[in-house]
Design a protein around this motif. Structure first.
Motif, PDB file in Angstrom:
ATOM      1  N   GLU A 113       1.265  -1.148  -0.351  1.00  0.00           N
ATOM      2  CA  GLU A 113       0.122  -0.466   0.273  1.00  0.00           C
ATOM      3  C   GLU A 113       0.895   1.263  -0.160  1.00  0.00           C
ATOM      4  O   GLU A 113       0.958   1.684  -0.743  1.00  0.00           O
ATOM      5  CB  GLU A 113      -0.932  -0.091   1.382  1.00  0.00           C
ATOM      6  CG  GLU A 113      -2.456   0.775   1.568  1.00  0.00           C
ATOM      7  CD  GLU A 113      -3.185   0.969   1.908  1.00  0.00           C
ATOM      8  OE1 GLU A 113      -3.151   0.319   3.208  1.00  0.00           O
ATOM      9  OE2 GLU A 113      -4.087   1.663   1.810  1.00  0.00           O
ATOM     10  N   ASN A 143      -1.736   2.199  13.368  1.00  0.00           N
ATOM     11  CA  ASN A 143      -1.812   0.897  12.624  1.00  0.00           C
ATOM     12  C   ASN A 143      -1.644   0.769  11.526  1.00  0.00           C
ATOM     13  O   ASN A 143      -2.300  -0.493  10.835  1.00  0.00           O
ATOM     14  CB  ASN A 143      -4.041   0.766  13.098  1.00  0.00           C
ATOM     15  CG  ASN A 143      -4.434   2.133  12.230  1.00  0.00           C
ATOM     16  OD1 ASN A 143      -3.759   2.556  11.714  1.00  0.00           O
ATOM     17  ND2 ASN A 143      -5.730   1.144  11.478  1.00  0.00           N
ATOM     18  N   PHE A 144      -1.084   1.821  11.120  1.00  0.00           N
ATOM     19  CA  PHE A 144      -0.857   1.902   9.138  1.00  0.00           C
ATOM     20  C   PHE A 144       0.986   2.356   9.390  1.00  0.00           C
ATOM     21  O   PHE A 144       0.937   3.678   8.510  1.00  0.00           O
ATOM     22  CB  PHE A 144      -1.578   1.634   8.063  1.00  0.00           C
ATOM     23  CG  PHE A 144      -2.793   0.904   8.303  1.00  0.00           C
ATOM     24  CD1 PHE A 144      -2.263  -0.061   7.295  1.00  0.00           C
ATOM     25  CD2 PHE A 144      -4.216   0.927   9.192  1.00  0.00           C
ATOM     26  CE1 PHE A 144      -3.354  -0.882   7.476  1.00  0.00           C
ATOM     27  CE2 PHE A 144      -5.193   0.379   8.560  1.00  0.00           C
ATOM     28  CZ  PHE A 144      -4.332  -1.094   7.931  1.00  0.00           C
ATOM     29  N   ILE A 148       0.132   4.811   5.667  1.00  0.00           N
ATOM     30  CA  ILE A 148      -0.663   5.452   5.303  1.00  0.00           C
ATOM     31  C   ILE A 148       0.368   6.846   6.049  1.00  0.00           C
ATOM     32  O   ILE A 148       0.322   8.258   5.516  1.00  0.00           O
ATOM     33  CB  ILE A 148      -1.814   5.905   6.945  1.00  0.00           C
ATOM     34  CG1 ILE A 148      -2.908   4.888   6.728  1.00  0.00           C
ATOM     35  CG2 ILE A 148      -2.605   7.095   7.575  1.00  0.00           C
ATOM     36  CD1 ILE A 148      -4.325   4.689   7.452  1.00  0.00           C
ATOM     37  N   ARG A 277      -8.124  -1.498  13.077  1.00  0.00           N
ATOM     38  CA  ARG A 277      -8.060  -1.204  10.995  1.00  0.00           C
ATOM     39  C   ARG A 277      -9.605  -0.195  11.592  1.00  0.00           C
ATOM     40  O   ARG A 277     -10.471  -1.195  12.172  1.00  0.00           O
ATOM     41  CB  ARG A 277      -8.618  -2.292  10.432  1.00  0.00           C
ATOM     42  CG  ARG A 277      -7.056  -2.573   9.409  1.00  0.00           C
ATOM     43  CD  ARG A 277      -7.446  -3.634   8.730  1.00  0.00           C
ATOM     44  NE  ARG A 277      -6.494  -4.382   8.565  1.00  0.00           N
ATOM     45  CZ  ARG A 277      -5.781  -4.669   6.487  1.00  0.00           C
ATOM     46  NH1 ARG A 277      -6.832  -3.885   5.810  1.00  0.00           N
ATOM     47  NH2 ARG A 277      -5.069  -5.285   6.504  1.00  0.00           N
ATOM     48  N   CYS A 278      -9.428   0.960  11.353  1.00  0.00           N
ATOM     49  CA  CYS A 278     -11.031   2.053  10.777  1.00  0.00           C
ATOM     50  C   CYS A 278     -12.313   0.987  10.129  1.00  0.00           C
ATOM     51  O   CYS A 278     -13.159   1.372  10.402  1.00  0.00           O
ATOM     52  CB  CYS A 278     -10.408   3.095  10.974  1.00  0.00           C
ATOM     53  SG  CYS A 278      -9.704   3.602   9.259  1.00  0.00           S
ATOM     54  N   SER A 279     -11.165   0.209   8.861  1.00  0.00           N
ATOM     55  CA  SER A 279     -12.229  -0.147   8.099  1.00  0.00           C
ATOM     56  C   SER A 279     -12.353  -1.367   8.455  1.00  0.00           C
ATOM     57  O   SER A 279     -13.801  -2.248   8.100  1.00  0.00           O
ATOM     58  CB  SER A 279     -11.111  -1.182   6.734  1.00  0.00           C
ATOM     59  OG  SER A 279     -10.441  -1.458   7.025  1.00  0.00           O
ATOM     60  N   GLY A 433      -8.668  -3.650   3.370  1.00  0.00           N
ATOM     61  CA  GLY A 433      -8.068  -3.600   2.311  1.00  0.00           C
ATOM     62  C   GLY A 433      -8.665  -2.880   0.718  1.00  0.00           C
ATOM     63  O   GLY A 433      -8.273  -4.004   0.166  1.00  0.00           O
ATOM     64  N   ALA A 434      -8.629  -1.387   1.120  1.00  0.00           N
ATOM     65  CA  ALA A 434      -9.111  -0.704   0.518  1.00  0.00           C
ATOM     66  C   ALA A 434      -7.543  -0.756  -1.081  1.00  0.00           C
ATOM     67  O   ALA A 434      -6.555  -0.955  -0.633  1.00  0.00           O
ATOM     68  CB  ALA A 434      -9.644   0.931   0.634  1.00  0.00           C
TER      69      ALA A 434
HETATM   70  C1  UN1 Z   1      -7.347   2.999   8.813  1.00  0.00           C
HETATM   71  O1  UN1 Z   1      -7.291   1.260   9.687  1.00  0.00           O
HETATM   72  O2  UN1 Z   1      -7.084   3.378   9.968  1.00  0.00           O
HETATM   73  O3  UN1 Z   1      -8.604  -0.797   3.410  1.00  0.00           O
HETATM   74  C2  UN1 Z   1      -7.641   2.746   7.017  1.00  0.00           C
HETATM   75  C3  UN1 Z   1      -8.364  -0.747   4.360  1.00  0.00           C
HETATM   76  C4  UN1 Z   1      -7.378   0.103   5.021  1.00  0.00           C
HETATM   77  C5  UN1 Z   1      -7.566   1.607   5.534  1.00  0.00           C
HETATM   78  C6  UN1 Z   1      -7.477   1.207   7.163  1.00  0.00           C
HETATM   79  N1  UN1 Z   1      -6.089   0.168   3.340  1.00  0.00           N
HETATM   80  O4  UN1 Z   1      -8.556  -1.835   5.581  1.00  0.00           O
END
Ligand code: UN1
Length: 485
Positions: A113, A143-144, A148, A277-279, A433-434
């Motif tokens: 990523e 977390n990233f 990020i 993960r925020c996702s 996992g965008a």
């Molecule tokens: C985050 O957890 O701050 O799609 C972002 C995703 C990651 C982005 C998560 N690429 O899970």
């Protein structure tokens, strides 16, 4: 690099010696007393962190210079940095495991990523040139810690800004690794400076100094509000805040879903990266007809997860980031257990910041009082006729980050996607996992400001493309006859 298997990749990891990281600024460093950094999986000392002092922030701010090389040169340097990231991944993977508790699979995703962001923004900057804003503050999460971190910085640098980066307090060594690669690739030292430190010192200064022309932030919704207040008080009106914040993400599995596929995607969405993960999926809604099947299979799949030190190749779920996070999440699960709502929980391995993945019964998402940032999944069932109410409840959280759906009814995918407020909606796949470029990532409502990271609109906010600029208006030529109407 022709490495292909995780075993080959693991063989490239070099156990890092004890490191010391501190501010990387274009001037001399004052620093604070060194603090000990620990491996979240073992508690062992891994290095020392020297946090930036107020004087270091001042040195960095006065040294910061926008990167005014031609965009083609900036893009070439960022692409070179991406190459260096890939070439030096052995060192990086060791840091990702020991400083951030990342499993090997997560480390691969993290590198991928980060590299994608560097190359994508390099290309986008060349396509849509516009003047830089000046100095950008980039505040990134643990977390990233590379992906990020690098994404924010690459966007700001590709558009020609100077960057002052504040990495997360728990992952400064990974951030420093990234900065070293970028400097080695040719990013000028006054265009990219690193200020590890506390939010109350470094973060506060970098979001309230009038020399700052923009802020990119990923972290909690509460911190985003604080930053916004500081910016409103002190910075020029209209200074952009690009914030990616929290989520309270749901998935709906209806009775037409394929159970094997749904369970695989549920487990990945809720427990990969230890749910940090925020996702990540927090609240799973299963239609009652197939709820017993899904529940049994889900418990079975949870039991297959290997929880442990991420250095081991077989580990699926590593530790959570700190002992405080562990105690907070474990306390939450114990509370649910005391209330008789714990459906299933794995066993925690010995020492280290481990939280055993847990499944908790709820009536619906309204029972979740907050985002619990760990491997905790909530399970609710719904009747077909209540689907509208489920969606209304999901929207009522005010968050709008990711949403998952498993169904074999074609029409339903579109109907639900239209009704749910979420930046990223995933059908019949996992909801983490965008993908940079093809699936930009970002939320609505309490989840962020947009524009989406890894998407075509992201860079414009780092520029003055739409900002008011001064006009030079020439007066109309005088009427030759000297007569005006
Ligand atoms: C985050 O957890 O701050 O799609 C972002 C995703 C990651 C982005 C998560 N690429 O899970």
């Amino acid at each position: 690099n022709d490495v292909t298997t995780l075993a080959e990749i693991a063989a490239e990891r070099r156990a890092p010696g004890k490191w010391e990281v501190g501010p990387i600024i274009a001037g001399s460093v004052e620093g604070m007393e060194p603090e000990t950094a620990r491996n979240p999986a073992t508690g062992a000392e891994i290095g020392k962190v020297v946090k930036a002092s107020e004087a270091d922030v001042e040195t960095a701010l006065s040294a910061a210079r926008a990167w005014n090389a031609p965009v083609s040169e900036r893009a070439a340097v960022l692409r070179r940095a991406a190459d260096l990231y890939e070439e030096n991944f052995g060192e990086l993977f060791a840091l990702l495991a020991t400083e951030a508790g990342k499993t090997l699979a997560d480390a691969v995703g993290e590198l991928r990523e980060a590299v994608d962001f560097l190359r994508y923004y390099a290309g986008e900057a060349e396509r849509q040139t516009a003047p830089a804003r000046g100095i950008f503050t980039c505040i990134s999460p643990w977390n990233f810690p590379l992906a990020i971190f690098s994404g924010q910085i690459a966007a700001a640098l590709a558009t020609g800004n100077a960057v002052l980066a504040k990495p997360a307090e728990t992952t400064p060594a990974i951030a420093a690794w990234g900065v070293h690669q970028m400097h080695a690739a040719g990013v000028p030292s006054d265009a990219l400076q690193l200020l590890p430190g506390d939010g109350s010192v470094v973060g506060a200064a970098l979001t309230s100094d009038p020399r700052v022309n923009g802020v990119a932030f990923t972290g909690s919704t509460a911190t985003a509000r604080r930053i916004q207040r500081a910016m409103a008080e002190n910075l020029e009106p209209g200074t952009p805040l690009i914030a990616e914040t929290g989520g309270l993400n749901a998935m709906i599995v209806d009775s037409t879903a394929l159970p094997e596929q749904a369970v695989r995607d549920i487990v990945a969405s809720a427990f990969q990266s230890a749910g940090q993960r925020c996702s990540a999926l927090r609240c799973l809604y299963v239609q009652e007809d197939i709820a017993p099947t899904i529940r049994t299979m889900l418990i079975g799949a949870m039991d297959e997860l290997a929880l442990g030190d991420p250095w081991a190749l077989s580990t699926d779920v590593g530790p959570v980031i700190t002992a405080e996070a562990r105690d907070d999440i474990a306390g939450y699960v114990e509370n649910a257990e005391a209330e008789g709502r714990l459906i299933h929980r794995l066993t925690t391995p010995g020492a280290g910041n481990f939280v055993a993945p847990a499944l908790i019964a709820v009536d619906g998402i309204a029972d979740l009082e907050r985002e619990v940032f760990g491997p905790v999944l909530h399970l609710a069932t719904f009747k077909s006729r209540d689907l509208g109410k489920v969606i209304a409840d999901v929207n009522a959280t005010g968050y709008g980050l990711t949403f998952g759906l498993h169904t074999r009814i074609d029409d339903r995918v579109q109907t639900i996607a239209d009704a749910v407020h979420a930046g990223n909606i995933y059908a019949n796949r996992n909801q983490i996992g965008a993908i940079v470029g093809s699936q930009p990532f970002g939320g609505e409502g309490l989840s962020g400001t947009g524009p989406k990271a890894g998407g075509p609109h992201y860079l414009a906010r780092f520029t003055r493309a739409e900002a008011p600029r001064h006009n030079v208006a020439a007066g109309a030529p005088a009427d030759p006859a000297g007569i005006t109407a």
